[in-house]
Write a protein that holds these residues in place. Structure first.
Motif, mmCIF file in Angstrom:
data_model
loop_
_atom_site.group_PDB
_atom_site.id
_atom_site.type_symbol
_atom_site.label_atom_id
_atom_site.label_comp_id
_atom_site.label_asym_id
_atom_site.label_seq_id
_atom_site.Cartn_x
_atom_site.Cartn_y
_atom_site.Cartn_z
ATOM 1 N N ARG A 94 -14.322 -28.873 -14.757
ATOM 2 C CA ARG A 94 -14.445 -27.437 -14.483
ATOM 3 C C ARG A 94 -13.114 -26.870 -13.985
ATOM 4 N N SER A 95 -12.431 -27.628 -13.139
ATOM 5 C CA SER A 95 -11.138 -27.181 -12.618
ATOM 6 C C SER A 95 -10.079 -27.137 -13.717
ATOM 7 N N ILE A 96 -10.042 -28.186 -14.559
ATOM 8 C CA ILE A 96 -9.075 -28.213 -15.659
ATOM 9 C C ILE A 96 -9.308 -27.031 -16.601
ATOM 10 N N LYS A 97 -10.563 -26.776 -16.929
ATOM 11 C CA LYS A 97 -10.861 -25.692 -17.867
ATOM 12 C C LYS A 97 -10.552 -24.325 -17.253
ATOM 13 N N ARG A 98 -10.859 -24.154 -15.983
ATOM 14 C CA ARG A 98 -10.546 -22.889 -15.311
ATOM 15 C C ARG A 98 -9.046 -22.619 -15.369
ATOM 16 N N ASN A 99 -8.256 -23.658 -15.077
ATOM 17 C CA ASN A 99 -6.802 -23.481 -15.091
ATOM 18 C C ASN A 99 -6.265 -23.239 -16.491
ATOM 19 N N HIS A 155 -7.936 -21.474 -18.769
ATOM 20 C CA HIS A 155 -8.210 -20.049 -18.966
ATOM 21 C C HIS A 155 -7.115 -19.197 -18.321
ATOM 22 N N ILE A 156 -6.777 -19.523 -17.070
ATOM 23 C CA ILE A 156 -5.777 -18.746 -16.330
ATOM 24 C C ILE A 156 -4.409 -18.854 -16.985
ATOM 25 N N ALA A 157 -4.030 -20.093 -17.368
ATOM 26 C CA ALA A 157 -2.715 -20.297 -17.994
ATOM 27 C C ALA A 157 -2.597 -19.579 -19.327
ATOM 28 N N ALA A 158 -3.730 -19.395 -20.013
ATOM 29 C CA ALA A 158 -3.715 -18.725 -21.316
ATOM 30 C C ALA A 158 -3.815 -17.208 -21.197
ATOM 31 N N GLY A 159 -3.892 -16.694 -19.961
ATOM 32 C CA GLY A 159 -3.854 -15.246 -19.765
ATOM 33 C C GLY A 159 -5.185 -14.581 -19.502
ATOM 34 N N TYR A 182 -11.752 -11.635 -12.013
ATOM 35 C CA TYR A 182 -12.447 -10.583 -11.269
ATOM 36 C C TYR A 182 -13.099 -11.259 -10.070
ATOM 37 N N ARG A 183 -12.626 -10.902 -8.869
ATOM 38 C CA ARG A 183 -13.077 -11.545 -7.636
ATOM 39 C C ARG A 183 -12.952 -13.063 -7.746
ATOM 40 N N ASN A 184 -11.859 -13.484 -8.283
ATOM 41 C CA ASN A 184 -11.472 -14.893 -8.463
ATOM 42 C C ASN A 184 -12.303 -15.632 -9.518
ATOM 43 N N ALA A 185 -13.176 -14.920 -10.223
ATOM 44 C CA ALA A 185 -13.948 -15.545 -11.302
ATOM 45 C C ALA A 185 -13.271 -15.240 -12.634
ATOM 46 N N VAL A 186 -13.143 -16.252 -13.488
ATOM 47 C CA VAL A 186 -12.508 -16.072 -14.796
ATOM 48 C C VAL A 186 -13.402 -15.228 -15.699
ATOM 49 N N GLN A 187 -12.809 -14.222 -16.298
ATOM 50 C CA GLN A 187 -13.523 -13.429 -17.308
ATOM 51 C C GLN A 187 -13.287 -14.107 -18.668
ATOM 52 N N VAL A 188 -14.210 -14.982 -19.038
ATOM 53 C CA VAL A 188 -13.976 -15.849 -20.198
ATOM 54 C C VAL A 188 -13.849 -15.071 -21.502
ATOM 55 N N ASP A 189 -14.400 -13.853 -21.542
ATOM 56 C CA ASP A 189 -14.285 -13.076 -22.773
ATOM 57 C C ASP A 189 -12.877 -12.528 -22.978
ATOM 58 N N THR A 190 -12.011 -12.697 -21.970
ATOM 59 C CA THR A 190 -10.615 -12.276 -22.112
ATOM 60 C C THR A 190 -9.690 -13.460 -22.387
ATOM 61 N N SER A 191 -10.278 -14.630 -22.581
ATOM 62 C CA SER A 191 -9.471 -15.850 -22.753
ATOM 63 C C SER A 191 -9.540 -16.349 -24.193
ATOM 64 N N PRO A 192 -8.434 -16.868 -24.730
ATOM 65 C CA PRO A 192 -8.458 -17.474 -26.066
ATOM 66 C C PRO A 192 -9.006 -18.906 -26.045
ATOM 67 N N LYS A 202 6.291 -23.967 -22.280
ATOM 68 C CA LYS A 202 5.856 -22.845 -23.104
ATOM 69 C C LYS A 202 4.687 -22.094 -22.483
ATOM 70 N N VAL A 203 3.781 -22.825 -21.790
ATOM 71 C CA VAL A 203 2.630 -22.204 -21.156
ATOM 72 C C VAL A 203 2.754 -22.346 -19.654
ATOM 73 N N SER A 204 2.448 -21.275 -18.921
ATOM 74 C CA SER A 204 2.512 -21.329 -17.466
ATOM 75 C C SER A 204 1.488 -22.299 -16.923
ATOM 76 N N THR A 205 1.851 -23.076 -15.908
ATOM 77 C CA THR A 205 0.909 -24.004 -15.277
ATOM 78 C C THR A 205 0.689 -23.633 -13.819
ATOM 79 N N GLU A 206 0.843 -22.376 -13.505
ATOM 80 C CA GLU A 206 0.635 -21.906 -12.137
ATOM 81 C C GLU A 206 -0.814 -22.153 -11.724
ATOM 82 N N ASN A 207 -1.020 -22.560 -10.479
ATOM 83 C CA ASN A 207 -2.359 -22.808 -9.931
ATOM 84 C C ASN A 207 -3.114 -23.901 -10.679
ATOM 85 N N THR A 208 -2.418 -24.970 -11.057
ATOM 86 C CA THR A 208 -3.109 -26.025 -11.802
ATOM 87 C C THR A 208 -3.248 -27.305 -11.007
ATOM 88 N N THR A 209 -3.150 -27.218 -9.689
ATOM 89 C CA THR A 209 -3.236 -28.446 -8.889
ATOM 90 C C THR A 209 -4.357 -28.368 -7.864
#
Length: 418
Positions: A306-311, A313-317, A321-331, A406-413
């Motif tokens: 779950r953590s890997i997948k969340r990161n 989503h975030i790395a892909a842009g 919303y309130r720290n929850a990933v809006q998956v419909d905005t992710s590729p 090539k892809v940001s890895t911010e917040n991936t730890t």
């Protein structure tokens, strides 16, 4: 002198040649002849066991057809499912308890119609295709064996139709999903877990069961001999999936070693990370474990993924919303599980030019054993396949050292051991 008429005997029925028949008298018919209950078995021992069961039911005032579906399912599991793997037993038990018996368990088996079973399946319209197919398969076995036993005359599970269902769409990762996962995994605490499945095709349970001694860094080999099976949240050490299937079907071991064992090569892309992970560890230690060194539980490994997948989503842009990933905005597809990485590995082997037999052997597919006995791959064959894989990976965009940023890895730890 006239010849006496010969008595023409009625030909035996085909089943009389195939089965041992036993019977006992339960009364008299209207014409005065004996009324019997007849059972058949493939062997005398089986026929005697069925005779004893029929007598037991008769003593309770029941005939076979008076059994409820629940009563027959219990007897069916005891009689017919003793040689299947533990995983299969759990599968049948779950389908019966959760999906079948709550709806028809208290009905007499002889009263069940095709319409009853079709209505049961139709209740799962819109569900996962694999789930509905498993329910149908269990129904067909349950009622088909009841016909064989003589408990019912007709099979109500024959010609059942699947309702409209959602197709299980396990697939390889798309290029952006793959590229993002690799970059995120390189900076994630549990990223090696994802990378090892992606680059070796191990099943989740096989990956979690690995010990340091299973990995030969000098020869770039992993010996896959065991797997973790989850029952609820509890991990249990067992054989590989292939080994369990083979044991259930053949009940034998071939060529002096356990069926289902295999050797998998380690591509160069994951070697450095793996070496760092194994440094100063003893051979018996787990490669992936909880903080106390014990097997990972279901909840813990789900938190890792779950953590890997969340990161990803975030790395892909993806937007938050309130720290929850809006998956419909992710590729990145939110349906992706660790098993998708195994599908990706299979696709990579094909694209790299690895032949069918070696691909099946690396994946641990039981089809490589159809000729009887697991055929060992030669060291030369493994080395040739590894060379093809390394060449393929080195040419892929986004996987070489020159593309690591090539892809940001911010917040991936995130620490998500659970």
């Amino acid at each position: 002198m006239a010849k006496a008429d010969k008595t023409i005997k009625e030909p035996k029925k085909p089943e009389d040649y195939k089965y041992v028949k036993r019977s006992f008298v339960v009364g008299k018919k209207e014409d005065g002849s004996q009324e019997r209950i007849i059972v058949r078995g493939k062997t005398a021992k089986e026929a005697e066991a069925k005779l004893a069961e029929a007598k037991r039911l008769h003593a309770r005032g029941l005939q076979a057809g008076e059994l409820t579906v629940r009563e027959w399912s219990e007897r069916w599991q005891r009689s017919y499912k003793t040689t299947v793997s533990d995983a299969q037993k759990n599968h049948y038990d779950a389908k019966l308890k959760l999906d079948i018996l709550p709806f028809i368990g208290d009905k007499r088996i002889k009263d069940i119609t095709k319409a009853d079973l079709q209505a049961l399946l139709n209740g799962y319209a819109g569900g996962k295709k694999g789930t509905v197919e498993k329910i149908k398969h269990t129904l067909c076995l349950l009622f088909g064996d009841a016909v064989y036993e003589g408990i019912i005359e007709r099979d109500p599970s024959a010609r059942l139709d699947l309702p409209l269902v959602e197709v299980d769409a396990r697939r390889p990762l798309t290029p952006i999903e793959r590229d993002t996962l690799i970059k995120v995994a390189k900076g994630h605490k549990h990223g090696l877990y994802a990378l090892l499945i992606l680059y070796t095709g191990l099943r989740r349970g096989e990956c979690l069961a690995l010990t340091v001694g299973d990995i030969d860094l000098d020869r770039k080999r992993i010996s896959v001999t065991k797997a973790i099976k989850m029952k609820g949240n509890t991990p249990t050490l067992a054989g590989t999936k292939t080994a369990e299937m083979k044991k259930a079907k053949t009940q034998r071991i071939t060529r002096g070693e356990e069926v289902g064992h295999r050797i998998v090569p380690i591509p160069d892309l994951v070697m450095d990370r793996l070496k760092a992970k194994l440094t100063d560890k003893a051979p018996q230690e787990l490669v992936f474990s909880k903080g106390n060194g014990t097997y990972v539980t279901q909840i813990v490994v789900q938190n890792w993924w779950r953590s890997i997948k969340r990161n990803c989503h975030i790395a892909a842009g993806a937007k938050l919303y309130r720290n929850a990933v809006q998956v419909d905005t992710s590729p990145i597809g939110d349906e992706i599980s660790a098993h998708y990485l195994r599908h990706t590995y299979a696709t990579d082997l094909l694209a790299a030019g690895v032949d069918d037999f070696i691909r099946s052997a690396f994946m641990g597919h039981s089809s490589v054993n159809v000729t009887g006995g697991y055929t060992k791959l030669s060291e030369e064959a493994i080395d040739r396949a590894l060379e093809l894989m390394n060449n393929y990976y080195s040419k892929m965009d986004g996987t070489g050292p020159e593309n690591t940023d090539k892809v940001s890895t911010e917040n991936t730890t995130e620490n998500t051991e659970g």
